[in-house]
Design a protein around this motif. Structure first.
Motif, mmCIF file in Angstrom:
data_model
loop_
_atom_site.group_PDB
_atom_site.id
_atom_site.type_symbol
_atom_site.label_atom_id
_atom_site.label_comp_id
_atom_site.label_asym_id
_atom_site.label_seq_id
_atom_site.Cartn_x
_atom_site.Cartn_y
_atom_site.Cartn_z
ATOM 1 N N GLN A 297 0.886 -1.370 -0.104
ATOM 2 C CA GLN A 297 -0.017 0.123 0.004
ATOM 3 C C GLN A 297 0.852 1.295 -0.173
ATOM 4 O OE1 GLN A 297 -0.497 -2.429 2.182
ATOM 5 N NE2 GLN A 297 -2.371 -3.444 1.198
ATOM 6 N N GLY A 298 2.260 1.142 0.216
ATOM 7 C CA GLY A 298 2.896 2.360 0.267
ATOM 8 C C GLY A 298 2.834 3.268 1.480
ATOM 9 N N ARG A 299 2.444 2.389 2.341
ATOM 10 C CA ARG A 299 2.420 3.359 3.841
ATOM 11 C C ARG A 299 3.706 3.912 4.220
ATOM 12 N NH1 ARG A 299 -0.397 -1.560 6.899
ATOM 13 N NH2 ARG A 299 1.356 -2.406 5.686
ATOM 14 N N LEU A 300 4.899 3.254 4.088
ATOM 15 C CA LEU A 300 6.119 3.815 4.415
ATOM 16 C C LEU A 300 6.429 4.911 3.706
ATOM 17 C CD1 LEU A 300 7.870 0.487 5.355
ATOM 18 C CD2 LEU A 300 7.068 2.203 6.945
ATOM 19 N N SER A 301 6.034 4.954 2.127
ATOM 20 C CA SER A 301 6.524 6.006 1.591
ATOM 21 C C SER A 301 5.876 7.249 1.820
ATOM 22 C CB SER A 301 6.397 5.613 0.010
ATOM 23 O OG SER A 301 4.805 5.666 -0.181
ATOM 24 N N GLU A 302 4.799 7.245 2.674
ATOM 25 C CA GLU A 302 4.236 8.577 2.946
ATOM 26 C C GLU A 302 5.167 9.296 4.103
ATOM 27 O OE1 GLU A 302 0.392 7.368 3.990
ATOM 28 O OE2 GLU A 302 -0.236 6.919 2.065
ATOM 29 N N LEU A 303 5.943 8.415 4.855
ATOM 30 C CA LEU A 303 6.666 9.049 5.840
ATOM 31 C C LEU A 303 7.829 9.950 5.286
ATOM 32 C CD1 LEU A 303 6.746 6.035 8.455
ATOM 33 C CD2 LEU A 303 5.233 7.792 8.420
ATOM 34 N N GLN A 304 8.024 11.211 5.559
ATOM 35 C CA GLN A 304 8.872 12.062 4.804
ATOM 36 C C GLN A 304 9.892 11.996 5.655
ATOM 37 O OE1 GLN A 304 8.158 13.042 1.982
ATOM 38 N NE2 GLN A 304 6.065 12.407 1.927
ATOM 39 N N SER A 305 10.279 12.005 6.885
ATOM 40 C CA SER A 305 11.152 12.373 7.693
ATOM 41 C C SER A 305 12.038 11.111 8.045
ATOM 42 C CB SER A 305 11.045 13.298 8.934
ATOM 43 O OG SER A 305 11.949 13.356 9.756
ATOM 44 N N GLU A 306 13.149 11.230 8.336
ATOM 45 C CA GLU A 306 13.942 9.901 8.860
ATOM 46 C C GLU A 306 13.584 9.578 9.936
ATOM 47 O OE1 GLU A 306 16.320 8.148 6.795
ATOM 48 O OE2 GLU A 306 16.361 9.498 5.229
ATOM 49 N N ALA A 307 13.201 10.444 10.903
ATOM 50 C CA ALA A 307 12.861 10.058 12.202
ATOM 51 C C ALA A 307 11.320 10.100 12.614
ATOM 52 C CB ALA A 307 13.289 11.165 13.267
ATOM 53 N N SER A 308 10.746 9.664 11.374
ATOM 54 C CA SER A 308 9.244 9.478 11.410
ATOM 55 C C SER A 308 8.791 8.311 12.263
ATOM 56 C CB SER A 308 8.479 9.491 10.178
ATOM 57 O OG SER A 308 8.721 10.845 9.473
ATOM 58 N N GLN A 309 7.686 8.254 12.926
ATOM 59 C CA GLN A 309 7.235 7.294 13.920
ATOM 60 C C GLN A 309 6.390 6.197 12.864
ATOM 61 O OE1 GLN A 309 8.403 6.498 16.744
ATOM 62 N NE2 GLN A 309 9.709 8.171 17.115
ATOM 63 N N LEU A 310 6.330 5.106 13.004
ATOM 64 C CA LEU A 310 5.342 4.278 12.236
ATOM 65 C C LEU A 310 4.017 4.520 12.710
ATOM 66 C CD1 LEU A 310 7.407 0.792 12.468
ATOM 67 C CD2 LEU A 310 7.464 2.330 10.767
ATOM 68 N N SER A 311 3.157 4.362 11.589
ATOM 69 C CA SER A 311 1.629 4.407 12.124
ATOM 70 C C SER A 311 1.088 3.417 13.208
ATOM 71 C CB SER A 311 0.809 4.519 10.720
ATOM 72 O OG SER A 311 0.944 3.301 10.022
ATOM 73 N N ALA A 312 -0.144 3.760 13.548
ATOM 74 C CA ALA A 312 -0.810 2.695 14.363
ATOM 75 C C ALA A 312 -0.911 1.267 13.822
ATOM 76 C CB ALA A 312 -2.032 3.418 15.067
ATOM 77 N N GLU A 313 -1.400 1.217 12.432
ATOM 78 C CA GLU A 313 -1.396 0.127 11.614
ATOM 79 C C GLU A 313 -0.332 -0.546 11.526
ATOM 80 O OE1 GLU A 313 -3.571 -1.212 7.164
ATOM 81 O OE2 GLU A 313 -3.045 1.000 7.843
ATOM 82 N N LEU A 314 0.845 0.097 11.086
ATOM 83 C CA LEU A 314 2.052 -0.475 11.137
ATOM 84 C C LEU A 314 2.754 -0.925 12.294
ATOM 85 C CD1 LEU A 314 3.951 1.754 8.237
ATOM 86 C CD2 LEU A 314 3.252 -0.575 8.002
ATOM 87 N N MET A 315 2.335 -0.186 13.304
ATOM 88 C CA MET A 315 2.841 -0.976 14.748
ATOM 89 C C MET A 315 2.275 -2.210 14.991
ATOM 90 S SD MET A 315 5.392 0.955 16.025
ATOM 91 C CE MET A 315 5.154 0.323 17.887
ATOM 92 N N GLU A 316 0.852 -2.090 14.834
ATOM 93 C CA GLU A 316 0.140 -3.377 15.017
ATOM 94 C C GLU A 316 0.599 -4.674 13.908
ATOM 95 O OE1 GLU A 316 -4.664 -5.033 14.893
ATOM 96 O OE2 GLU A 316 -4.137 -2.889 14.229
ATOM 97 N N GLN A 317 1.031 -4.247 12.935
ATOM 98 C CA GLN A 317 1.749 -5.323 12.077
ATOM 99 C C GLN A 317 2.894 -5.822 12.585
ATOM 100 O OE1 GLN A 317 1.899 -4.335 8.135
ATOM 101 N NE2 GLN A 317 2.904 -6.258 7.309
ATOM 102 N N LEU A 318 3.822 -4.882 13.241
ATOM 103 C CA LEU A 318 5.122 -5.143 13.682
ATOM 104 C C LEU A 318 5.123 -6.017 14.944
ATOM 105 C CD1 LEU A 318 7.947 -2.999 13.885
ATOM 106 C CD2 LEU A 318 7.206 -3.852 15.842
ATOM 107 N N LEU A 319 4.094 -5.919 15.787
ATOM 108 C CA LEU A 319 3.978 -6.502 16.902
ATOM 109 C C LEU A 319 3.474 -7.579 16.750
ATOM 110 C CD1 LEU A 319 2.896 -3.451 19.353
ATOM 111 C CD2 LEU A 319 5.296 -4.657 18.916
ATOM 112 N N SER A 320 2.381 -7.982 15.930
ATOM 113 C CA SER A 320 1.607 -8.944 15.624
ATOM 114 C C SER A 320 2.393 -10.206 14.749
ATOM 115 C CB SER A 320 0.166 -8.745 14.858
ATOM 116 O OG SER A 320 0.519 -8.394 13.553
#
Length: 520
Positions: A297-320
């Motif tokens: 879905q290109g969710r990571l490409s929307e993060l512009q900064s190097e220090a950008s935090q992952l979205s809640a959806e990505l954090m849920e995927q990372l932990l699950s």
């Protein structure tokens, strides 16, 4: 509000309000008084004179509206003067140290052909400046392009301009920037021209020129190129140059496969801006135990900064899914962003020492597999000189202070290799002596951390300066202003796929999570 039935108030009847001394407008300062500190438009933080001149030299877009942009100090290049004067006709193609322009409005096929002719003219001058050559050889130039729709049209103009100037052109088609650098080295070309719009809007394109393992930048040879493109160039030869094609994907991937092995089972989420890079990465990971997940879905490409935090959806995927890391490769295919298993962004500066340790360990392991005395028994061999154009390429690289990989003698390899007493001697004491070269870091990153170590060498924030510093100091690792790592892999080169392999190697050498490895 003035009504139609009312008489206007005379100007001399208005009350005169005295102005206090504190409210009086400040006097206009002389240039010498304002030269100490500067404030960029839209910012409240003052900057020093050196930073002001550095931004002017690199063509920051904010400087166009700066009232202090005319204070150029010792900067006298035509590009800087045109930028200060807001002369769009002369400076619009030079943006942030690279040649970029809007397709059809600023950059057309004839314009690209003119730029290519200017490049060819400079290459002919480089060849003519070699006194050891008995004949004037023909420059061999590799031409590639990125995946943007307008790049094919502009590449045709570049090929026409180079051939008109008598260059032998080798087309390699759609390639990434690291793949293009590989093609220029693999084909032993004198130079390369890559049509691309990296770092610009979707409707823009431009060109990169690489010569002798170094990419032209501004300040640098791009300033001379823009100054020469409007001159009346004469053809060095009456006949057009020849044209050939070459497919680089197979040898390029073959050179990368040596890095993608000996991994332990890991679960990684990947994201690639370029589908070509995604295809290469999937091919390299086919036979590895890495369990790959892809950001379709290109969710990571929307993060512009190097220090950008992952979205809640990505954090849920990372932990699950219990991901070990998240790696996002940027559009340039050279820099990438990394998050650890906790979803925290990993700074490239914090990865410098762990990545250098990975490089040293793998080199030590490869060298220890050599039988005792193998390196000492290498004999001097007579090198075939090759055609004139190949001799000219090697002579140009040497004249620029670099060393061609094919020109290095076996004795030099022995002298620069780590000393291994025997195959069984893998003591930590030997591993400590393998750190024989410094780390090159861009000056734009050094102020963020003042304790990087005494073996850190600073370099200007351009591709040309980074490649020169890597060669001059024989560094095995570098980090530029974009957060892209540089390696001495037959280059030097900067490739996000090699960076990805190094991160996987770092995770595979121990059972510790990434958060502990980069924090140590």
């Amino acid at each position: 509000m003035f009504q139609g039935n009312e008489e206007p108030i005379a100007a001399d009847a208005l009350p005169v309000v005295p102005v206090a001394a504190d409210d009086a407008p400040p006097p206009i300062k002389a240039a010498a008084d304002t030269a100490a500190t500067f404030v960029c438009p839209g910012s409240e933080t003052p900057i020093s004179r050196s930073v002001h001149l550095s931004r002017l030299r690199r063509g920051f877009e904010e400087c166009r509206e700066c009232p202090q942009r005319e204070q150029i100090g010792h900067l006298s290049s035509p590009a800087v003067r045109a930028f200060v004067a807001n002369d769009e006709s002369a400076s619009t193609l030079l943006r942030r140290g690279a040649i970029r322009g809007t397709y059809l409005n600023e950059l057309t096929r004839p314009v690209m052909a003119g730029l290519a002719e200017a490049v060819a003219s400079m290459l002919w001058d480089d060849l003519g400046g070699m006194p050891t050559l008995t004949a004037k050889p023909c420059p061999v130039v590799v031409v590639g392009r990125d995946t943007r729709p307008m790049s094919a049209d502009l590449a045709a103009g570049a090929v026409a301009g180079l051939r008109r100037m008598g260059c032998h052109v080798i087309e390699v088609g759609e390639v990434t920037r690291p793949e293009f650098w590989f093609a220029a080295r693999h084909l032993e070309s004198f130079a390369g021209v890559w049509i691309n719009g990296v770092g610009a809007d979707a409707n823009c394109s431009g060109l990169d020129v690489v010569q002798g393992g170094r990419c032209w930048s501004s300040p640098g040879r791009l300033d001379d190129l823009l100054q020469r493109k409007d001159n009346n160039l004469t053809r060095p030869r009456e006949r057009n140059g020849t044209l050939a094609t070459f497919q680089t994907a197979r040898p390029y991937l073959a050179g990368l496969r040596k890095h993608f092995h000996a991994f332990r089972p890991l679960t990684i989420l990947f994201s690639c801006r370029e589908r070509m890079v995604e295809g290469y990465l999937k091919s390299l990971l086919e036979e590895s135990p890495i369990q790959s997940h892809w950001d379709e879905q290109g969710r990571l490409s929307e993060l512009q900064s190097e220090a950008s935090q992952l979205s809640a959806e990505l954090m849920e995927q990372l932990l699950s899914q219990r991901l070990d890391a998240v790696i996002a490769i940027n559009e340039d295919a050279q820099s990438c962003r990394i998050w650890d298993e906790r979803g925290r962004p990993v700074s490239p500066l914090h990865m410098l020492r762990p990545m250098l340790e990975v490089i040293d360990r793998r080199r030590l392991a490869r060298t220890s597999r050599q039988s005792p005395g193998t390196l000492d028994t290498v004999k001097q061999e007579v090198k075939r000189q090759g055609p004139n154009w190949l001799q000219a390429r090697a002579a140009f690289v040497r004249s620029q202070g670099g060393s061609d990989g094919s020109e290095k003698a076996p004795q030099e390899v022995v002298a620069s290799a780590p000393v291994i007493v025997s195959r069984e001697d893998n003591s930590p004491r030997e591993a400590e002596h393998i750190h024989t070269s410094p780390i090159v870091v861009s000056t734009a990153l050094l102020p963020e951390n003042g304790s990087l170590g005494t073996d850190v060498i600073s370099a200007e924030s351009t591709l040309e300066a980074m490649s020169r510093a890597m060669v001059a100091h024989e560094a095995r690792l570098g980090l530029d202003w974009r957060g892209a790592f540089w390696f001495d892999e037959a280059g030097p080169t900067s490739d996000a796929l090699i960076t990805t392999a190094r991160v996987l190697q770092l995770l595979s050498q121990s059972d510790h999570p990434l958060s502990r490895l980069w924090a140590e």
